[in-house]
Design an enzyme around this catalytic site. Sequence first.
Site, PDB file in Angstrom:
ATOM      1  N   GLU A 194       0.803  -1.096   0.032  1.00  0.00           N
ATOM      2  CA  GLU A 194       0.048   0.005   0.140  1.00  0.00           C
ATOM      3  C   GLU A 194       0.779   1.234   0.042  1.00  0.00           C
ATOM      4  O   GLU A 194       0.490   2.312   0.208  1.00  0.00           O
ATOM      5  CB  GLU A 194      -1.028  -0.070   1.312  1.00  0.00           C
ATOM      6  N   CYS A 217      -3.854  -2.634   4.432  1.00  0.00           N
ATOM      7  CA  CYS A 217      -2.849  -3.846   5.127  1.00  0.00           C
ATOM      8  C   CYS A 217      -3.337  -5.296   5.135  1.00  0.00           C
ATOM      9  O   CYS A 217      -2.842  -6.290   5.422  1.00  0.00           O
ATOM     10  CB  CYS A 217      -2.762  -3.569   6.645  1.00  0.00           C
ATOM     11  N   HIS A 219      -2.894  -8.505  13.076  1.00  0.00           N
ATOM     12  CA  HIS A 219      -2.494  -7.507  12.208  1.00  0.00           C
ATOM     13  C   HIS A 219      -2.146  -6.270  13.352  1.00  0.00           C
ATOM     14  O   HIS A 219      -3.255  -5.978  14.237  1.00  0.00           O
ATOM     15  CB  HIS A 219      -3.219  -6.548  11.285  1.00  0.00           C
TER      16      HIS A 219
HETATM   17  N1  CAA Z   1       1.734   6.611  30.031  1.00  0.00           N
HETATM   18  C1  CAA Z   1       0.722   5.643  29.554  1.00  0.00           C
HETATM   19  N2  CAA Z   1      -0.126   5.606  28.635  1.00  0.00           N
HETATM   20  C2  CAA Z   1      -0.277   6.499  27.915  1.00  0.00           C
HETATM   21  C3  CAA Z   1       0.369   7.696  28.043  1.00  0.00           C
HETATM   22  C4  CAA Z   1       1.426   7.932  29.281  1.00  0.00           C
HETATM   23  N3  CAA Z   1       2.129   8.961  29.513  1.00  0.00           N
HETATM   24  N4  CAA Z   1       0.033   8.841  27.618  1.00  0.00           N
HETATM   25  C5  CAA Z   1      -1.191   8.188  26.598  1.00  0.00           C
HETATM   26  N5  CAA Z   1      -0.943   6.766  26.883  1.00  0.00           N
HETATM   27  C6  CAA Z   1      -1.853   5.854  26.308  1.00  0.00           C
HETATM   28  C7  CAA Z   1      -3.539   6.162  26.143  1.00  0.00           C
HETATM   29  O1  CAA Z   1      -4.133   5.980  27.265  1.00  0.00           O
HETATM   30  C8  CAA Z   1      -3.924   5.379  24.913  1.00  0.00           C
HETATM   31  O2  CAA Z   1      -4.086   4.205  25.458  1.00  0.00           O
HETATM   32  P1  CAA Z   1      -5.632   3.470  25.296  1.00  0.00           P
HETATM   33  O3  CAA Z   1      -5.791   3.466  23.393  1.00  0.00           O
HETATM   34  O4  CAA Z   1      -5.401   2.029  25.768  1.00  0.00           O
HETATM   35  O5  CAA Z   1      -6.524   4.333  25.643  1.00  0.00           O
HETATM   36  C9  CAA Z   1      -2.587   5.195  24.179  1.00  0.00           C
HETATM   37  O6  CAA Z   1      -1.579   5.611  24.981  1.00  0.00           O
HETATM   38  C10 CAA Z   1      -2.447   5.926  23.012  1.00  0.00           C
HETATM   39  O7  CAA Z   1      -2.666   7.550  23.290  1.00  0.00           O
HETATM   40  P2  CAA Z   1      -3.574   8.442  22.551  1.00  0.00           P
HETATM   41  O8  CAA Z   1      -4.991   7.621  22.093  1.00  0.00           O
HETATM   42  O9  CAA Z   1      -3.794   9.725  23.279  1.00  0.00           O
HETATM   43  O10 CAA Z   1      -2.341   8.750  21.420  1.00  0.00           O
HETATM   44  P3  CAA Z   1      -2.650   9.456  19.859  1.00  0.00           P
HETATM   45  O11 CAA Z   1      -3.799  10.333  20.242  1.00  0.00           O
HETATM   46  O12 CAA Z   1      -1.346   9.887  19.760  1.00  0.00           O
HETATM   47  O13 CAA Z   1      -3.042   8.252  18.915  1.00  0.00           O
HETATM   48  C11 CAA Z   1      -2.727   6.556  17.452  1.00  0.00           C
HETATM   49  C12 CAA Z   1      -2.533   6.883  18.885  1.00  0.00           C
HETATM   50  C13 CAA Z   1      -4.316   6.554  17.259  1.00  0.00           C
HETATM   51  C14 CAA Z   1      -2.455   4.952  17.658  1.00  0.00           C
HETATM   52  C15 CAA Z   1      -1.956   7.171  16.477  1.00  0.00           C
HETATM   53  O14 CAA Z   1      -0.567   7.456  16.589  1.00  0.00           O
HETATM   54  C16 CAA Z   1      -2.389   6.772  15.165  1.00  0.00           C
HETATM   55  O15 CAA Z   1      -3.275   7.326  14.488  1.00  0.00           O
HETATM   56  N6  CAA Z   1      -1.513   6.036  14.449  1.00  0.00           N
HETATM   57  C17 CAA Z   1      -1.809   5.516  13.208  1.00  0.00           C
HETATM   58  C18 CAA Z   1      -2.640   4.066  13.305  1.00  0.00           C
HETATM   59  C19 CAA Z   1      -2.752   3.569  11.938  1.00  0.00           C
HETATM   60  O16 CAA Z   1      -2.005   3.281  11.179  1.00  0.00           O
HETATM   61  N7  CAA Z   1      -4.065   3.129  11.816  1.00  0.00           N
HETATM   62  C20 CAA Z   1      -4.481   2.243  10.737  1.00  0.00           C
HETATM   63  C21 CAA Z   1      -4.665   0.973  11.250  1.00  0.00           C
HETATM   64  S1  CAA Z   1      -4.595  -0.305  10.047  1.00  0.00           S
HETATM   65  C22 CAA Z   1      -3.204  -0.195   9.485  1.00  0.00           C
HETATM   66  O17 CAA Z   1      -2.199  -0.594   9.908  1.00  0.00           O
HETATM   67  C23 CAA Z   1      -3.337   0.463   8.147  1.00  0.00           C
HETATM   68  C24 CAA Z   1      -4.033  -0.046   6.985  1.00  0.00           C
HETATM   69  O18 CAA Z   1      -4.608  -0.979   7.023  1.00  0.00           O
HETATM   70  C25 CAA Z   1      -3.742   0.880   6.220  1.00  0.00           C
END
Ligand code: CAA
Length: 373
Positions: A78, A110, A222
């Site tokens: 992709e 993916c 995945h």
């Molecule tokens: N200590 C411990 N934990 C902490 C923390 C700290 N200081 N701060 C935050 N956290 C935790 C949060 O509580 C949260 O946990 P939960 O999910 O269990 O609630 C986790 O860390 C992530 O925190 P946020 O949700 O606040 O983080 P974020 O806004 O940065 O988003 C993410 C995280 C959604 C993973 C982001 O990095 C993202 O969007 N990444 C891309 C993901 C992706 O590629 N998605 C497509 C999925 S499928 C794929 O692979 C692609 C495909 O098919 C094309």
Amino acid sequence: MNVGIDLINFYIPKYYLNMNELAKLRGIDENKYSKGIGQNKMSIISPLEDIVTMAAEASYDIVKENKKYIDTILFATESSIDFSKAAGNYLHKILGLSPSVRILEFKQACYAATGALQLAADYVRSNPNKKVLVVSSDVAWYGFENAGESTQGAGAIAMLVSKDPKIAIVNKGEFVTDEISDFYRPSYQEVPTVDGKLSIKSYIKMLKLLDPQEKYIFTCFHMPFAKMADKANATLKYPISDEHLRIAKYFTSEVGNIYNGSLFLSLISVLTLSKIDLSNQSIGMFSYGSGAIGEFFSLKLSNQYEKYIDKEQFLRKLKDRIELTSEEYINFMKNYQIKETTHKLINYNKSLEVNRFIIDSIKSGQRTYKKIA
Ligand code: CAA
């Protein structure tokens, strides 16, 4: 007839960024990455590599031994380098395959590698003397300073699909499809648009809809980031144990997201690190591709699979890597998706001596590759 994965191999770039280094660079609490998303490191592609060189590295040994039986390559990606010309054309050339080998590029976020694996198995069922090379190769690159930056990675998986497979029989799966804008990259964009929270929701919804009823000793997932497997496992009727979940996630936590290959990296993690003999055991596999499609299927491992998994070599690939500083990370990724090669890039050559294939030139959109080892 038994059809499935005869051989499997993977490639990850020689460079990584420690997630603590990224946390420092972006002023984020380190625990968010290590505990919140479950990542220790992410693989960083070097400027003289691309999805073709990674695919070639992953496939080379498999192809060398099986050239005369392979008549089809299904290349799942992709993060393709071209919207018309298939990356498989380049791969076909650098692997020195015969003109009678057919190639196709598969795209379904993916999920494409899973779709390719299932269709390859169907093809072999009707052509039992043929073998199909299924390759996935992706660079998960979201750009700097956004939520996706912490869930990047790069890598390739190669699987040879044949009858009487040495590693595992691939069973048919159940799948579910929908139209969701959780992750997409229109042809004019260099990086994807991602709604991570929607993607997590859609992933879990599809797994719940599929609702697997069998109990597996291991289930592979995945993983756009390792912690996703915790969320997925918690929704299963029969979740795997904490220790087995740790094993299923380990390689991802050290590599990051490799998109299409991610599910199979989880499988490699299990085959490499399981403390119990998995001969004749079934393993659950959950594949998710944004956009979106989910499939749950299973593998039945052979009674001799361990002979064909070079555990030491697989672990060495994780261990023998070079850590980048955050400045180097920025520099590497600024050179990713270069449009033309320049003399500047030649400096990277030295550190890639351990690789077998590098980009030699990119001129007017055409690529040439060099075998260096
Ligand atoms: N200590 C411990 N934990 C902490 C923390 C700290 N200081 N701060 C935050 N956290 C935790 C949060 O509580 C949260 O946990 P939960 O999910 O269990 O609630 C986790 O860390 C992530 O925190 P946020 O949700 O606040 O983080 P974020 O806004 O940065 O988003 C993410 C995280 C959604 C993973 C982001 O990095 C993202 O969007 N990444 C891309 C993901 C992706 O590629 N998605 C497509 C999925 S499928 C794929 O692979 C692609 C495909 O098919 C094309």
